[in-house]
Design an enzyme around this catalytic site. Structure first.
Site, PDB file in Angstrom:
ATOM      1  N   PRO A  16       1.051  -1.522   0.531  1.00  8.89           N
ATOM      2  CA  PRO A  16       0.426   0.295  -0.215  1.00  8.89           C
ATOM      3  C   PRO A  16       0.842   0.965  -0.045  1.00  8.89           C
ATOM      4  O   PRO A  16       2.087   1.075   0.586  1.00  8.89           O
ATOM      5  CB  PRO A  16      -0.631   0.167   1.369  1.00  8.89           C
ATOM      6  CG  PRO A  16      -0.045  -1.389   1.609  1.00  8.89           C
ATOM      7  CD  PRO A  16       0.786  -2.201   1.115  1.00  8.89           C
ATOM      8  N   ASN A  17       0.734   2.294  -0.584  1.00  8.66           N
ATOM      9  CA  ASN A  17       0.403   3.900  -0.158  1.00  8.66           C
ATOM     10  C   ASN A  17       2.017   3.843  -1.509  1.00  8.66           C
ATOM     11  O   ASN A  17       2.887   4.226  -1.540  1.00  8.66           O
ATOM     12  CB  ASN A  17       0.942   4.403  -0.082  1.00  8.66           C
ATOM     13  CG  ASN A  17      -0.108   4.216   1.327  1.00  8.66           C
ATOM     14  OD1 ASN A  17      -0.884   4.831   1.030  1.00  8.66           O
ATOM     15  ND2 ASN A  17      -0.041   3.974   2.115  1.00  8.66           N
ATOM     16  N   ARG A  24       5.534  10.701  -2.488  1.00 10.39           N
ATOM     17  CA  ARG A  24       4.727  10.564  -1.089  1.00 10.39           C
ATOM     18  C   ARG A  24       6.340  10.615  -0.500  1.00 10.39           C
ATOM     19  O   ARG A  24       7.244   9.873  -0.351  1.00 10.39           O
ATOM     20  CB  ARG A  24       5.012   9.254  -0.808  1.00 10.39           C
ATOM     21  CG  ARG A  24       4.347   8.672   0.418  1.00 10.39           C
ATOM     22  CD  ARG A  24       4.426   6.878   0.263  1.00 10.39           C
ATOM     23  NE  ARG A  24       3.736   6.892   1.494  1.00 10.39           N
ATOM     24  CZ  ARG A  24       4.837   5.013   2.219  1.00 10.39           C
ATOM     25  NH1 ARG A  24       5.181   3.719   1.091  1.00 10.39           N
ATOM     26  NH2 ARG A  24       4.201   4.969   3.311  1.00 10.39           N
ATOM     27  N   TYR A  29      11.345   8.246   0.789  1.00  9.70           N
ATOM     28  CA  TYR A  29      11.249   7.237  -0.069  1.00  9.70           C
ATOM     29  C   TYR A  29      11.794   7.199  -1.105  1.00  9.70           C
ATOM     30  O   TYR A  29      12.229   7.015  -2.194  1.00  9.70           O
ATOM     31  CB  TYR A  29      10.057   7.236  -0.179  1.00  9.70           C
ATOM     32  CG  TYR A  29       9.556   6.280   0.839  1.00  9.70           C
ATOM     33  CD1 TYR A  29       9.855   5.248   1.261  1.00  9.70           C
ATOM     34  CD2 TYR A  29       8.433   6.762   1.864  1.00  9.70           C
ATOM     35  CE1 TYR A  29       9.086   4.960   3.045  1.00  9.70           C
ATOM     36  CE2 TYR A  29       7.478   6.863   2.508  1.00  9.70           C
ATOM     37  CZ  TYR A  29       7.994   5.451   3.334  1.00  9.70           C
ATOM     38  OH  TYR A  29       7.287   5.277   4.375  1.00  9.70           O
ATOM     39  N   ASN A  81       8.014  -5.494  -1.727  1.00  5.67           N
ATOM     40  CA  ASN A  81       8.013  -4.570  -0.084  1.00  5.67           C
ATOM     41  C   ASN A  81       6.070  -4.789   0.180  1.00  5.67           C
ATOM     42  O   ASN A  81       5.807  -4.287  -0.525  1.00  5.67           O
ATOM     43  CB  ASN A  81       8.607  -2.965  -1.060  1.00  5.67           C
ATOM     44  CG  ASN A  81       9.019  -2.143  -0.306  1.00  5.67           C
ATOM     45  OD1 ASN A  81       7.734  -2.257   0.877  1.00  5.67           O
ATOM     46  ND2 ASN A  81       8.912  -0.829  -0.368  1.00  5.67           N
ATOM     47  N   ALA A  84       3.469  -1.455   4.606  1.00  6.18           N
ATOM     48  CA  ALA A  84       2.896  -0.952   5.900  1.00  6.18           C
ATOM     49  C   ALA A  84       2.158  -2.483   6.180  1.00  6.18           C
ATOM     50  O   ALA A  84       2.149  -2.796   7.061  1.00  6.18           O
ATOM     51  CB  ALA A  84       2.024  -0.114   5.874  1.00  6.18           C
ATOM     52  N   GLU A 105      12.767  -9.520   0.649  1.00 10.16           N
ATOM     53  CA  GLU A 105      11.731  -8.765   1.771  1.00 10.16           C
ATOM     54  C   GLU A 105      12.141  -7.578   1.583  1.00 10.16           C
ATOM     55  O   GLU A 105      13.808  -6.733   1.655  1.00 10.16           O
ATOM     56  CB  GLU A 105      11.302  -8.911   2.998  1.00 10.16           C
ATOM     57  CG  GLU A 105      10.844  -7.624   3.608  1.00 10.16           C
ATOM     58  CD  GLU A 105      10.737  -8.089   5.342  1.00 10.16           C
ATOM     59  OE1 GLU A 105      11.121  -8.700   5.790  1.00 10.16           O
ATOM     60  OE2 GLU A 105      10.405  -6.722   6.077  1.00 10.16           O
ATOM     61  N   HIS A 107      12.458  -2.648   1.281  1.00 15.82           N
ATOM     62  CA  HIS A 107      11.951  -1.745   1.733  1.00 15.82           C
ATOM     63  C   HIS A 107      13.397  -0.899   0.739  1.00 15.82           C
ATOM     64  O   HIS A 107      14.162  -0.535   1.277  1.00 15.82           O
ATOM     65  CB  HIS A 107      12.163  -1.565   3.259  1.00 15.82           C
ATOM     66  CG  HIS A 107      11.572  -2.545   4.402  1.00 15.82           C
ATOM     67  ND1 HIS A 107       9.660  -2.671   3.887  1.00 15.82           N
ATOM     68  CD2 HIS A 107      12.192  -3.565   5.099  1.00 15.82           C
ATOM     69  CE1 HIS A 107       9.273  -3.460   4.424  1.00 15.82           C
ATOM     70  NE2 HIS A 107      10.801  -4.613   4.901  1.00 15.82           N
ATOM     71  N   ARG A 114      13.793   4.310  12.079  1.00 18.71           N
ATOM     72  CA  ARG A 114      12.415   4.855  12.428  1.00 18.71           C
ATOM     73  C   ARG A 114      11.653   4.745  13.455  1.00 18.71           C
ATOM     74  O   ARG A 114      12.503   3.993  14.268  1.00 18.71           O
ATOM     75  CB  ARG A 114      11.805   4.758  11.000  1.00 18.71           C
ATOM     76  CG  ARG A 114      12.579   5.395   9.806  1.00 18.71           C
ATOM     77  CD  ARG A 114      11.966   4.773   7.960  1.00 18.71           C
ATOM     78  NE  ARG A 114      10.628   5.920   8.048  1.00 18.71           N
ATOM     79  CZ  ARG A 114       9.600   5.181   7.503  1.00 18.71           C
ATOM     80  NH1 ARG A 114       9.807   4.474   6.750  1.00 18.71           N
ATOM     81  NH2 ARG A 114       8.907   6.565   7.642  1.00 18.71           N
TER      82      ARG A 114
HETATM   83  C1  DQA Z   1       8.076   0.855   3.414  1.00 20.61           C
HETATM   84  C2  DQA Z   1       8.161   1.018   4.923  1.00 20.61           C
HETATM   85  C3  DQA Z   1       7.359   0.999   5.740  1.00 20.61           C
HETATM   86  O1  DQA Z   1       6.998   1.414   6.829  1.00 20.61           O
HETATM   87  C4  DQA Z   1       6.445   1.736   5.501  1.00 20.61           C
HETATM   88  O2  DQA Z   1       5.114   1.165   6.067  1.00 20.61           O
HETATM   89  C5  DQA Z   1       6.287   1.642   3.263  1.00 20.61           C
HETATM   90  C6  DQA Z   1       7.493   1.858   3.477  1.00 20.61           C
HETATM   91  C7  DQA Z   1       9.708   1.536   2.352  1.00 20.61           C
HETATM   92  O3  DQA Z   1       9.746   0.960   1.270  1.00 20.61           O
HETATM   93  O4  DQA Z   1      10.399   1.732   3.449  1.00 20.61           O
HETATM   94  O5  DQA Z   1       5.109   1.411   2.589  1.00 20.61           O
HETATM   95  O6  DQA Z   1       8.450  -0.757   3.404  1.00 20.61           O
END
Ligand code: DQA
Length: 155
Positions: A16-17, A24, A29, A81, A84, A105, A107, A114
Site C-alpha cells: 500500500p501507498n 510520497r 522514500y 515490499n 505497511a 523483502e 524496503h 525509524r
Molecule cells: C516501507 C517501510 C514501511 O514501514 C512503510 O509502511 C512503507 C514503506 C519502505 O519501503 O521503506 O510504506 O516498506
C-alpha cells in the site's frame, strides 16, 4: 519443455501507498516513481533472459490472491515490499509460507532507523534476505540476486 514453462519468472509485489512513490515523503522514500522502478526491473530481467511481473495494490486481499496465483503461474522468485503490511499482515505472511516460493523483502527506507513499530516484520524470518534503506536500488539488487539464484538452479 515449452518456452513458457522454462522462462525464468520473478514476481515483484508492492504494498500500500507505493503507487505514490515519487511524491510520497520524498525525503524518506526518494523521488523515483513506481513506474520507473518497474521499468528498471523489466529491463534488468530482460537483459538476463528472464521476465518480471510487477503488481501493486493497496488492498491486503489482492496481494494475498496474487501470491496464491504465483504458485500456478510459474513464478520462481518473489521480490516484495509489503510496505505497511510488513508490520501488520499475518495473512500475507501465511500466503507466502503457503506457496513456498523463495522471496526477498525490500524496503526503500531503513526501517531500523525509524519508529519502533517499523522494526517488527511478519516476513523477515521467512525471507531469503532483507534489503532495507538502499532506496529504489534495493529492488534492483534483489532482482539481480534472484536472477543469479535462478541461473544456478536452472542452468
Ligand atoms: C516501507 C517501510 C514501511 O514501514 C512503510 O509502511 C512503507 C514503506 C519502505 O519501503 O521503506 O510504506 O516498506
Amino acid at each position: 519443455m515449452s518456452q513458457s514453462s522454462s522462462a525464468k519468472s520473478i514476481l515483484v509485489l508492492h504494498g500500500p501507498n507505493l503507487n505514490l512513490l515519487g511524491s510520497r515523503e520524498p525525503d524518506v522514500y526518494g523521488r523515483v516513481t513506481l513506474d520507473e522502478i518497474n521499468a528498471r526491473l523489466t529491463t534488468l530481467a530482460g537483459a538476463n533472459g528472464a521476465k518480471v511481473c510487477c503488481f501493486q495494490s493497496n488492498a491486503e486481499a489482492e496481494l494475498v490472491e496474487r501470491v496464491q496465483q504465483a504458485r500456478a503461474d510459474g513464478t520462481q522468485f518473489i521480490v516484495i515490499n509489503p510496505a505497511a503490511f510488513t508490520h501488520t499482515s499475518v495473512a500475507l505472511r501465511d500466503a507466502l509460507a503457503a506457496v513456498a516460493i523463495p522471496f526477498i523483502e525490500v524496503h526503500l527506507s531503513n526501517v531500523f532507523a525509524r519508529e519502533a513499530f517499523r522494526k517488527e516484520s511478519f516476513f523477515s524470518d521467512l525471507a531469503v534476505g532483507v534489503i532495507s534503506g538502499l532506496g529504489a536500488a534495493g529492488y534492483e539488487f534483489a532482482v539481480q540476486f534472484a536472477l543469479t539464484g535462478m541461473a544456478s538452479r536452472h542452468p
